[in-house]
Design an enzyme around this catalytic site. Sequence first.
Site, PDB file in Angstrom:
ATOM      1  N   ASN A 188      -3.935   1.412 -11.494  1.00 56.29           N
ATOM      2  CA  ASN A 188      -5.169   2.175 -11.302  1.00 56.29           C
ATOM      3  C   ASN A 188      -5.103   3.419 -12.177  1.00 56.29           C
ATOM      4  O   ASN A 188      -4.555   4.452 -11.792  1.00 56.29           O
ATOM      5  CB  ASN A 188      -5.340   2.548  -9.827  1.00 56.29           C
ATOM      6  N   GLU A 189      -5.651   3.300 -13.375  1.00 59.12           N
ATOM      7  CA  GLU A 189      -5.580   4.357 -14.367  1.00 59.12           C
ATOM      8  C   GLU A 189      -6.578   5.477 -14.066  1.00 59.12           C
ATOM      9  O   GLU A 189      -7.448   5.323 -13.198  1.00 59.12           O
ATOM     10  CB  GLU A 189      -5.851   3.772 -15.757  1.00 59.12           C
ATOM     11  N   PRO A 190      -6.460   6.630 -14.752  1.00 59.33           N
ATOM     12  CA  PRO A 190      -7.414   7.722 -14.554  1.00 59.33           C
ATOM     13  C   PRO A 190      -8.855   7.233 -14.635  1.00 59.33           C
ATOM     14  O   PRO A 190      -9.211   6.461 -15.533  1.00 59.33           O
ATOM     15  CB  PRO A 190      -7.083   8.681 -15.699  1.00 59.33           C
TER      16      PRO A 190
ATOM     17  N   SER B 291     -10.162   5.676 -11.952  1.00 57.45           N
ATOM     18  CA  SER B 291     -10.290   4.686 -10.888  1.00 57.45           C
ATOM     19  C   SER B 291     -10.911   5.313  -9.646  1.00 57.45           C
ATOM     20  O   SER B 291     -10.589   6.440  -9.276  1.00 57.45           O
ATOM     21  CB  SER B 291      -8.917   4.091 -10.539  1.00 57.45           C
TER      22      SER B 291
ATOM     23  N   THR C 186       0.187   4.758 -20.787  1.00 56.78           N
ATOM     24  CA  THR C 186       0.841   3.675 -20.051  1.00 56.78           C
ATOM     25  C   THR C 186       1.415   2.646 -21.011  1.00 56.78           C
ATOM     26  O   THR C 186       2.540   2.153 -20.833  1.00 56.78           O
ATOM     27  CB  THR C 186      -0.159   3.007 -19.095  1.00 56.78           C
TER      28      THR C 186
END
Length: 645
Positions: A174-176, A178, A193
């Site tokens: 869940n990346e920035p 999300s 990432t």
Amino acid sequence: MKSALEIKSDISYKSAGKFEETRFEKIHNEIFKNSAEASIIVAHEIADLIRSKQKENKSCVLGLATGSSPIKVYEELVRMHKEEGLSFSNVITFNLDEYYPMTKENNQSYHYFMHQHLFNHIDIKSENINIPDGNVSFEDLNQYCIDYEMNIKNAGGLDFQLLGIGRTGHVGFNEPGSHINSGTRIITLDHITRVDASFDFNGIDFVPKRAITMGVSTILRSKRIVLMAWGQNKAEIIKRTIQGEITSEVPATFLQNHSNTTFVLDQSAASELTRYKTPWLVGECIWTQELKSKAIIWLCKKTNQSILKLTDRDYNNNGMSDLLASGGSAYDLNINMFNVLQHTITGWPGGKPNTDDSNRPERANPAKKRVILFSPHPDDDVISMGGTFSKLIKQGHEVHVVYQTSGNIAVTDDEALKFSEVCNDFVGENECKINFQAAIDFLNNKTEDQIDSIEVRKLKGLIRRRESYAAVRYIGLKDENIHFLDMPFYETGNIKKKPVSDVDINIIADIIAKIKPHQVFAAGDLTDPHGTHEVCLNAIFAAMKKLKTESYMDDCWLWLYRGAWHEWDIHEIDMAVPLSPDEVMLKRHAILYHQSQKDRVMFQGNDSREFWVRAEDRNKNTAKLYDDLGLAEYEAIEAFKRFYY
């Protein structure tokens, strides 16, 4: 039944004074000396949960993570299964994520990871293992993700979710950006990432750009969450997560909304938390000399003043009134701190002969010392302490450089192909120890996830070896004082290494016993992303412990250097070795002899600069910090910390 961590939670937050200490923190956390100790605690909480569910004749539903953080947890669970009879027959697992696209057979897949580290070694039922399928067709992905959510719900929900955290603040993938209500879905990976994953994929070009991940809402529905984080690289994001505001830009901050979450950290990962970095801002302190140094240097930076200019008001206005009261006056504190720092500076890293050494970091005697410089990779020596290395030789000490690993995985295929073609053209394969044509054929036909052949690994190791010879010859070291250990743990042909064995430790012990050094220099730069520095350092610790009863070890001092990935903070430095402009240039040229590591560094980490630039900038910055504190101005400084073993 409460877990060990939950019991510690009660103690931590209800004992006298603890609430004040943690008042900036919004998520319960426990800090351990190291990841091994912490991992065992986490593994035992999981085992207790499994057993309690077995007594109730219920399934135990676990959410599992991959990456380096949980490996020791899985090792302990496997040990408990084999040695203590812990059964996983009632366990249902759901993994957080998987790269997309990614086949199950690929050794970089999380399917492969989980079976390698856990599932192949326990009695879990295969039908109870759920890992996102990275090979689902794109057209079927939406329904597949919906079904994955339903499978979790039908299993009764997650009883326990194990998490790591990325430097972007991602949990799962869940990346920035999300959303808190996000469910299982496909997501595009953040560049940071992918950079962090590039160590496993032999370069960022081979890291998938997308992944399937459980959503934030899926994770938050877990009954219990434990997030683990190890190392300095995680310190800043841990602080933002635990002490910052809830924001989708740091998805892990959503865990502040969960009522049963614990962060399990080692000391490095916790180092940016207010209670660790500036404890005088949260309450009264026990003022050790180390904490005094840390606080006064912090105060100089905050007030933009040198040490001797600090006033009583500066101390009082910045949470250090109790230090001022115990120290008598700002003048007394300042002059003491100035002298402490002044005494760390020396141009004689092996000790200055025929002088009073009571205020010097190293002993005057013996005047000519035997010195071992351990280098985890074949360039850490010149990157981290090239100037000091040169001084030790020029000042007449018997210096030995010991390269602990071959460093072959850091040589690109293109570089290896270039060298093998030149060698093949020049002498022909029949006159070579390496079959260069075989190496050429392998490299020209190598597949994306294929491990290098033995011939190619020998070739890449030889490239690093000859670069090392050239670099230290330039500094002035004789060939007979150059040693290559080629420690077996490293020789897997892959980023993932074998555990250090007695064979590795004995190899190091043998070289120490042969040289009988008065000084040992070793890499204390543990932010190395693929962990070789830490493994090599622990092997040195183990070897020195083994030899501790030998009489020559009574005169052996251990100094730790940094520089390739991180630098010592000023308050941590026990020996600061100034470099002249000429010595800085000499160090630069020595580093540049490592041609295979220039321009295209395979494992660059989160720093885009080349290693020679990093090292030079860090050395010059250390000198500037000393200058800003009111001490002598130097071109550059290499820093060392003494370790008492």
